[in-house]
Write a protein that holds these residues in place. Structure first.
Motif, mmCIF file in Angstrom:
data_model
loop_
_atom_site.group_PDB
_atom_site.id
_atom_site.type_symbol
_atom_site.label_atom_id
_atom_site.label_comp_id
_atom_site.label_asym_id
_atom_site.label_seq_id
_atom_site.Cartn_x
_atom_site.Cartn_y
_atom_site.Cartn_z
ATOM 1 N N LEU A 21 0.823 -1.203 0.000
ATOM 2 C CA LEU A 21 0.000 0.000 0.000
ATOM 3 C C LEU A 21 0.862 1.261 0.000
ATOM 4 N N ALA A 22 1.996 1.220 0.674
ATOM 5 C CA ALA A 22 2.850 2.409 0.768
ATOM 6 C C ALA A 22 3.395 2.832 -0.588
ATOM 7 N N GLN A 23 3.443 1.899 -1.554
ATOM 8 C CA GLN A 23 3.955 2.227 -2.887
ATOM 9 C C GLN A 23 2.849 2.662 -3.850
ATOM 10 N N LEU A 24 1.599 2.611 -3.411
ATOM 11 C CA LEU A 24 0.470 2.907 -4.291
ATOM 12 C C LEU A 24 0.270 4.415 -4.438
ATOM 13 N N ASP A 25 0.012 4.866 -5.655
ATOM 14 C CA ASP A 25 -0.322 6.262 -5.903
ATOM 15 C C ASP A 25 -1.606 6.595 -5.129
ATOM 16 N N PRO A 26 -1.565 7.555 -4.200
ATOM 17 C CA PRO A 26 -2.768 7.877 -3.409
ATOM 18 C C PRO A 26 -3.969 8.255 -4.262
ATOM 19 N N ARG A 27 -3.731 8.781 -5.454
ATOM 20 C CA ARG A 27 -4.853 9.164 -6.314
ATOM 21 C C ARG A 27 -5.668 7.953 -6.738
ATOM 22 N N LYS A 28 -5.023 6.776 -6.819
ATOM 23 C CA LYS A 28 -5.765 5.570 -7.171
ATOM 24 C C LYS A 28 -6.816 5.229 -6.114
ATOM 25 N N ILE A 29 -6.505 5.559 -4.861
ATOM 26 C CA ILE A 29 -7.487 5.334 -3.803
ATOM 27 C C ILE A 29 -8.699 6.228 -4.029
ATOM 28 N N CYS A 30 -8.465 7.472 -4.416
ATOM 29 C CA CYS A 30 -9.569 8.389 -4.708
ATOM 30 C C CYS A 30 -10.391 7.893 -5.894
ATOM 31 N N ALA A 31 -9.734 7.237 -6.850
ATOM 32 C CA ALA A 31 -10.433 6.738 -8.034
ATOM 33 C C ALA A 31 -11.287 5.511 -7.742
ATOM 34 N N THR A 32 -11.178 4.942 -6.524
ATOM 35 C CA THR A 32 -12.054 3.820 -6.173
ATOM 36 C C THR A 32 -13.473 4.286 -5.863
ATOM 37 N N LEU A 33 -13.651 5.566 -5.582
ATOM 38 C CA LEU A 33 -14.982 6.081 -5.260
ATOM 39 C C LEU A 33 -15.903 5.963 -6.466
ATOM 40 N N VAL A 34 -17.094 5.455 -6.266
ATOM 41 C CA VAL A 34 -18.070 5.374 -7.351
ATOM 42 C C VAL A 34 -18.345 6.763 -7.909
ATOM 43 N N SER A 35 -18.272 7.767 -7.052
ATOM 44 C CA SER A 35 -18.582 9.141 -7.461
ATOM 45 C C SER A 35 -17.460 9.807 -8.232
ATOM 46 N N HIS A 36 -16.277 9.180 -8.287
ATOM 47 C CA HIS A 36 -15.161 9.863 -8.940
ATOM 48 C C HIS A 36 -15.430 10.081 -10.429
ATOM 49 N N CYS A 37 -16.071 9.136 -11.070
ATOM 50 C CA CYS A 37 -16.428 9.284 -12.484
ATOM 51 C C CYS A 37 -17.276 10.543 -12.682
ATOM 52 N N THR A 38 -18.234 10.761 -11.795
ATOM 53 C CA THR A 38 -19.089 11.944 -11.873
ATOM 54 C C THR A 38 -18.272 13.222 -11.695
ATOM 55 N N ALA A 39 -17.310 13.178 -10.762
ATOM 56 C CA ALA A 39 -16.495 14.355 -10.499
ATOM 57 C C ALA A 39 -15.686 14.760 -11.725
ATOM 58 N N VAL A 40 -15.139 13.781 -12.441
ATOM 59 C CA VAL A 40 -14.352 14.091 -13.633
ATOM 60 C C VAL A 40 -15.254 14.649 -14.730
ATOM 61 N N VAL A 41 -16.415 14.060 -14.917
ATOM 62 C CA VAL A 41 -17.368 14.576 -15.907
ATOM 63 C C VAL A 41 -17.744 16.017 -15.579
ATOM 64 N N LYS A 42 -17.994 16.297 -14.320
ATOM 65 C CA LYS A 42 -18.314 17.654 -13.880
ATOM 66 C C LYS A 42 -17.190 18.619 -14.246
ATOM 67 N N ARG A 43 -15.941 18.204 -13.964
ATOM 68 C CA ARG A 43 -14.800 19.075 -14.230
ATOM 69 C C ARG A 43 -14.606 19.293 -15.728
ATOM 70 N N VAL A 44 -14.697 18.230 -16.529
ATOM 71 C CA VAL A 44 -14.508 18.357 -17.972
ATOM 72 C C VAL A 44 -15.601 19.238 -18.576
ATOM 73 N N ALA A 45 -16.837 19.062 -18.113
ATOM 74 C CA ALA A 45 -17.952 19.847 -18.647
ATOM 75 C C ALA A 45 -17.906 21.305 -18.177
ATOM 76 N N GLY A 46 -17.352 21.524 -16.995
ATOM 77 C CA GLY A 46 -17.349 22.873 -16.438
ATOM 78 C C GLY A 46 -18.629 23.200 -15.699
ATOM 79 N N ALA A 47 -19.273 22.177 -15.120
ATOM 80 C CA ALA A 47 -20.539 22.370 -14.418
ATOM 81 C C ALA A 47 -20.297 22.755 -12.968
ATOM 82 N N LYS A 48 -21.111 23.681 -12.438
ATOM 83 C CA LYS A 48 -20.988 24.117 -11.052
ATOM 84 C C LYS A 48 -22.298 23.986 -10.278
ATOM 85 N N GLY A 49 -23.302 23.348 -10.874
ATOM 86 C CA GLY A 49 -24.567 23.162 -10.175
ATOM 87 C C GLY A 49 -24.508 21.948 -9.268
ATOM 88 N N ARG A 50 -25.667 21.406 -8.931
ATOM 89 C CA ARG A 50 -25.700 20.222 -8.077
ATOM 90 C C ARG A 50 -25.037 19.053 -8.799
#
Length: 787
Positions: free
Chosen positions: A141-170
């Motif tokens: 675990l100590a050698q794992l990129d911490p960002r990969k842990i964040c990418a395990t979240l089911v919601s992470h896909c939504t977060a990236v779509v939000k950022r790429v689209a430029g959405a700031k609503g709900r």
């Protein structure tokens, strides 16, 4: 200063904005665009083939619909090093949908706050979860990129779509297993109808992974041949991909001069309250969801031209679903299942099948089901489309999806200009507000809300350090002795915490929730049940994947805890799970405020394991300006009801929830240090409550996490309240630890504990930022302030 806006304390008509589909994007192994998807459907092609991305040779079925190469999707090489593959599917579909709608990613500018994102997924992030699991099991675990842990979240896909689209609503992520993206489209449409957004990016994504195939293999659900829903023989093939639809208000679409592709008429949700994986054999839950959708659109069954069935190909689903359709529509209902083309894409099923149905209907066809030879015994005899697409007029369409945990979703759409403006069901706002009629908590403080309130007053940290030097605040182990709860003795700890908290919240009102379509349950979750997930991953990666543990597999879905709770109390109204309890609470409040449900309970639960402690600290998710925080566990449940309804039945209201909001920043991870999203949430919540900043007598804040979170909260308070914000009146994180799923809900419970004291201010605001990036604000008010 109290709320004097007494003119609001009545039901008032709610403006109903029509919701149009103005863009669509689809990515599956069958086709890389909507145009090629239509061609494949019309030609009767499928993408089901032997799995090549991992060794599936020992499974009962070796067929699936998978990508052998992940699409670039316009994301960087650096993104590809740590993001989950579902993210690339979703972003690729997003680009196509936005292009068709005439929208430019990142170009919303001043309108970005009116653009929301609502996606659904069952197992987005699971490929990276497997990577984290293997790192833990191999002591790497100590050698794992911490960002990969964040990418395990089911919601992470939504977060990236939000950022790429430029959405700031709900920003909302639905994770109700295979009903996820269908529900996401319905919820997204509600955001427009409720005036929360002008444009909603809706849909979902999901992936095929070794652990998913191993799980369905353990349940003996896989087919050794290509699936044939409703026909001979039973079994499913898993698929992956993504679909995005751009939902837009009619006003916005007309202003932009966009030609609509379809209109969203309504949706309905329900719970089976029957079994963790198997549907109610009678199809009662499916029937209820269909009838709810029809009622929300003010339509009768005979007005539906085609039903796209969930049709997984399994014995249990196909029989129950077809019998439900028979009761709702009669034997003449025209139907088929598209899972015979691109497999069962799990949480992405609904949106991909919606897009496919619209594509065919636009050209005067309804799609057929491949390999439909004869109706399987046990399935109702309906008008199944076989052999080739059926030509005709298919204007009004229903899409059905059902998932583990008994979550059911039905969605209604029509082609443009089919129905008159008066066809949309008018609704009313519960302007007298939403009240809390019950609360239940299980935490390190004890198993009662009174114990929590006492611990908050004492302000003593209840966390202890383990042998690894990481602190955690654990809850008492629960043993169910009552006969009706004994079947849940082998559930995950978080599920048992949730059941105990919900029982306390419902109290004497349990009968009002028991198989009542007007009483539902909304859950908030971040990681789900940790111990079963660890046990299942051990069975896959430390044993033989072909012998993976069938007991633990259903518990790894995000909605498993909600499914157990709904089953324990027979809750069959609107049931679904959202990523994060801030979003779950706000959606539950919306359902009550706008009359979709008479009452709703909202629930969040967490459990701690030594491995989870290690994972959180490796991700840096528990550092507050360099100081490690304690991880907590337990559950919090609130019973919500319209104030008018509670008063009519002489129910005791504990507090009033007078305003609420949640927003996110345009980031893949976390919140922006400028506090913008939280400031907007505070302003919105105050406006909803009809209050001014100086009406707020105290705060309960959530600022746990990496240093930018605390800075963001501090700056938002300054922007919203000036140099001297209201005092912090309770700190649940300091007392019971940080609970990833429940932390926002715990701040609301803590605010309740303060408001319910005789010497408290009339209004307390719970606010902060949670792990999935939600910046939220909830105004908790004394009931006397609305008399």
């Amino acid at each position: 200063m109290t709320n004097t806006n007494s003119g609001k304390l009545h039901e008032t008509p709610a403006p109903v904005e029509r919701v149009l589909v103005t863009g669509m994007g689809a990515l599956t192994p069958l086709a890389g665009s909507c145009a090629s998807l239509y061609d494949a459907l019309f030609a009767g092609q499928d993408s089901i083939a032997p799995v090549e991305i991992f060794d599936a040779s020992r499974f009962l079925g070796q067929l699936a619909s998978t990508f052998n190469k992940v699409p670039a999707a316009g994301l960087s090489a650096e993104d590809h090093r740590w993001m989950d593959r579902a993210t690339f599917f979703a972003v690729a579909a997003l680009h196509e949908a936005m292009a068709q709608a005439g929208l430019e990613p990142g170009a919303f500018q001043g309108d970005a706050e009116r653009v929301a994102v609502c996606l659904g997924s069952s197992h987005s992030g699971l490929v990276e979860t497997e990577a984290v699991a293997m790192a833990v099991l191999n002591d790497q675990l100590a050698q794992l990129d911490p960002r990969k842990i964040c990418a395990t979240l089911v919601s992470h896909c939504t977060a990236v779509v939000k950022r790429v689209a430029g959405a700031k609503g709900r920003v909302i992520t639905i994770s109700s297993a295979c009903a996820s993206s269908n529900t996401a489209v319905g919820v997204g449409a509600d955001l427009i109808r409720n005036g929360e957004a002008d444009i909603v990016i809706a849909g979902g994504a999901d992936t095929v992974s070794l652990s998913v195939i191993a799980g369905f293999n353990a349940l003996r659900a896989l087919s050794s041949t290509k699936t044939a829903p409703f026909s001979i023989s039973p079994g499913l093939n898993i698929g992956e991909g993504a679909g995005i639809v751009i939902l837009e208000s009619k006003t916005s679409a007309r202003k932009r001069g966009v030609t609509p592709l379809a209109e969203v008429l309504g949706y309905g949700l329900s719970g089976d309250a029957h079994h963790a994986t198997a549907p109610d054999t009678t199809g009662a839950g499916a029937e209820q969801a269909m009838r709810e959708a029809l009622a929300s659109a003010n339509l009768e069954p005979h007005q539906i031209d085609y039903v796209n069935a969930h049709g997984t190909g399994t014995e249990a689903n196909d029989s129950a679903e077809s019998q439900a359709m028979l009761r709702v529509f009669g034997p003449g209902v025209v139907t088929s299942s598209l899972k015979s083309f691109f497999g069962h894409t799990l949480g992405a099923s609904g949106v991909l099948e919606l897009i496919s149905t619209i594509l065919m209907a636009q050209r005067g066809y309804a799609p057929h089901g491949l390999r439909m030879t004869e109706v399987r015994p046990g399935c109702a005899v309906l008008d199944y489309i076989a052999d080739a697409p059926r030509q005709g007029v298919f204007n009004t369409l229903m899409v059905n999806n059902y998932g583990f945990g008994g979550n059911n979703s039905s969605l209604l759409v029509c082609l443009p200009q089919v129905l008159s403006g008066g066809a949309i069901m008018p609704r009313t706002i519960a302007a007298d507000g939403v009240v809390v009629t019950g609360v239940g908590t299980v935490s390190a403080a004890g198993t009662t809300f009174a114990a929590l309130a006492q611990a908050l007053v004492a302000g003593v940290a209840l966390a202890c350090k383990g042998g690894d030097a990481f602190a955690s605040a654990t809850s008492p182990a629960l043993r169910f002795t009552d006969a009706h709860l004994k079947p849940f003795a082998r559930c995950a700890p978080s599920a048992k915490f949730g059941i105990a908290a919900l029982e306390a919240a419902l109290g004497a009102d349990k009968q009002l929730y028991d198989h009542n379509p007007r009483s539902g349950l909304i859950c908030g979750s971040v990681f789900g049940a940790q111990k079963p997930t660890e046990k299942f991953m051990e069975s896959v990666f430390q044993g033989d994947p072909a012998l993976a543990n069938a007991h633990y597999f259903p518990m790894i879905t995000m909605n498993a805890n909600g499914g157990a709770a709904s089953l324990a109390f027979g809750i069959t109204g609107y049931t679904t799970t959202l990523c994060g309890s801030a979003a779950a609470l706000c959606y539950a409040l919306d359902l009550v405020r706008y009359g979709r449900q008479d009452r709703i309970s909202v629930l969040a639960s967490d459990e701690v394991t030594p491995r989870l402690l290690d994972i959180y600290h490796r991700a840096g998710a528990l550092d507050v300006v360099g100081a490690p925080a304690a991880l907590g566990e337990g559950a919090c449940a609130l019973a919500l009801e319209r104030a008018q309804g509670a008063q009519a039945r002489h129910a005791g209201a504990l507090v009033r929830i007078s305003g609420w909001a949640h927003f996110q920043d345009c980031l893949d991870l976390g919140v922006a240090v400028n506090g913008d999203a939280l400031h907007r949430a505070i302003v919105h919540a105050l406006g909803c409550a009809g209050l001014q900043p100086d009406d707020i007598g105290g705060l309960v804040t959530l600022d746990c996490g990496p240093a930018p979170v605390a800075t963001s909260v501090r700056r938002a308070l300054s922007l919203s309240f000036g140099v001297t914000p209201p005092p912090v009146v309770a700190d649940p994180v300091a007392v019971i630890g940080y609970t990833p799923s429940g932390a926002p809900l715990w701040t609301v419970a803590a605010a309740m504990a303060v408001v319910m004291r005789s010497d408290s201010p009339d209004h307390i605001m719970a606010l902060g930022a949670d792990l999935v990036g939600d910046a939220y604000a909830v105004v908790v008010s004394r009931c006397r302030s609305i008399e």
